[in-house]
Design a protein around this motif. Structure first.
Motif, PDB file in Angstrom:
ATOM      1  N   VAL A  75       0.826  -1.220  -0.148  1.00 21.65           N
ATOM      2  CA  VAL A  75       0.062   0.121   0.020  1.00 21.65           C
ATOM      3  C   VAL A  75       0.865   1.253   0.115  1.00 21.65           C
ATOM      4  O   VAL A  75       0.529   2.172  -0.592  1.00 21.65           O
ATOM      5  N   ASP A  76       2.136   1.191   0.779  1.00 22.12           N
ATOM      6  CA  ASP A  76       2.983   2.474   0.518  1.00 22.12           C
ATOM      7  C   ASP A  76       3.492   2.565  -0.847  1.00 22.12           C
ATOM      8  O   ASP A  76       3.446   3.877  -1.096  1.00 22.12           O
ATOM      9  N   ASP A  77       3.777   1.589  -1.625  1.00 21.32           N
ATOM     10  CA  ASP A  77       4.146   1.737  -2.729  1.00 21.32           C
ATOM     11  C   ASP A  77       3.003   2.417  -3.713  1.00 21.32           C
ATOM     12  O   ASP A  77       3.171   3.393  -4.539  1.00 21.32           O
ATOM     13  N   LEU A  78       1.885   1.887  -3.415  1.00 19.40           N
ATOM     14  CA  LEU A  78       0.429   2.481  -4.128  1.00 19.40           C
ATOM     15  C   LEU A  78       0.213   3.984  -3.910  1.00 19.40           C
ATOM     16  O   LEU A  78       0.059   4.529  -4.872  1.00 19.40           O
ATOM     17  N   CYS A  79       0.548   3.956  -2.617  1.00 19.49           N
ATOM     18  CA  CYS A  79       0.421   5.748  -2.096  1.00 19.49           C
ATOM     19  C   CYS A  79       1.444   6.469  -2.727  1.00 19.49           C
ATOM     20  O   CYS A  79       1.007   7.850  -3.131  1.00 19.49           O
ATOM     21  N   PHE A  80       2.813   6.013  -2.791  1.00 16.52           N
ATOM     22  CA  PHE A  80       3.794   6.673  -3.391  1.00 16.52           C
ATOM     23  C   PHE A  80       3.213   6.992  -4.700  1.00 16.52           C
ATOM     24  O   PHE A  80       3.689   8.238  -5.416  1.00 16.52           O
TER      25      PHE A  80
END
Length: 141
Positions: free
Chosen positions: A30-35
């Motif tokens: 999810v961190d990568d998607l938000c980034f």
């Protein structure tokens, strides 16, 4: 899949997986998607409207994911592989991410976008996850 496997490591619930565990899926945090979303929203370059597959470009078989979860949890999940599958089941859902790669170049993304699954698992606070599982008798993922 990941949360179900983690919960099984904690409370030994049985996880039923259709097929032989060799079906491949793409996983990213999810961190990568938000980034990615943040990069797209704040990019000074205008972004053309298009359909873009969001994918890490690396697929993992269910058995590989179970093995990684076991490694990080220090305990094996209970898995039952169900031989019954559907004709429509996709064995490998790797997506073409060529449009995403081009878009990342256009917006001059500042870091590599998708981290390996192993790195994402290392970021999970297992103590908090264990507490959450104890607070819920029946987690459904």
């Amino acid at each position: 899949l990941i949360l179900s496997l983690m919960a099984s490591c904690i409370d030994q619930r049985l996880i039923a997986l259709r097929g032989d565990g060799l079906q491949k899926r793409d996983f990213f945090s999810v961190d990568d998607l938000c980034f990615l979303i943040f990069q797209l929203m704040t990019s000074p370059q205008s972004i053309r409207s298009d359909v873009v597959n969001v994918a890490s470009g690396v697929s993992y078989a269910g058995k590989e994911v179970a093995s990684l979860v076991e490694k990080f949890m220090g305990k094996s999940p209970r898995i039952e592989y169900k031989p019954d599958s559907f004709k429509s089941d996709v064995l490998n859902s790797s997506l073409d991410r060529s449009k995403l790669d081009q878009l990342l170049l256009e917006i001059e993304c500042k870091r590599s976008l998708f981290q390996p699954l192993e790195n994402g698992l290392k970021k999970i606070d297992f103590a908090e996850f264990r507490k959450m599982c104890k607070n819920f008798k029946q987690l459904s993922f």
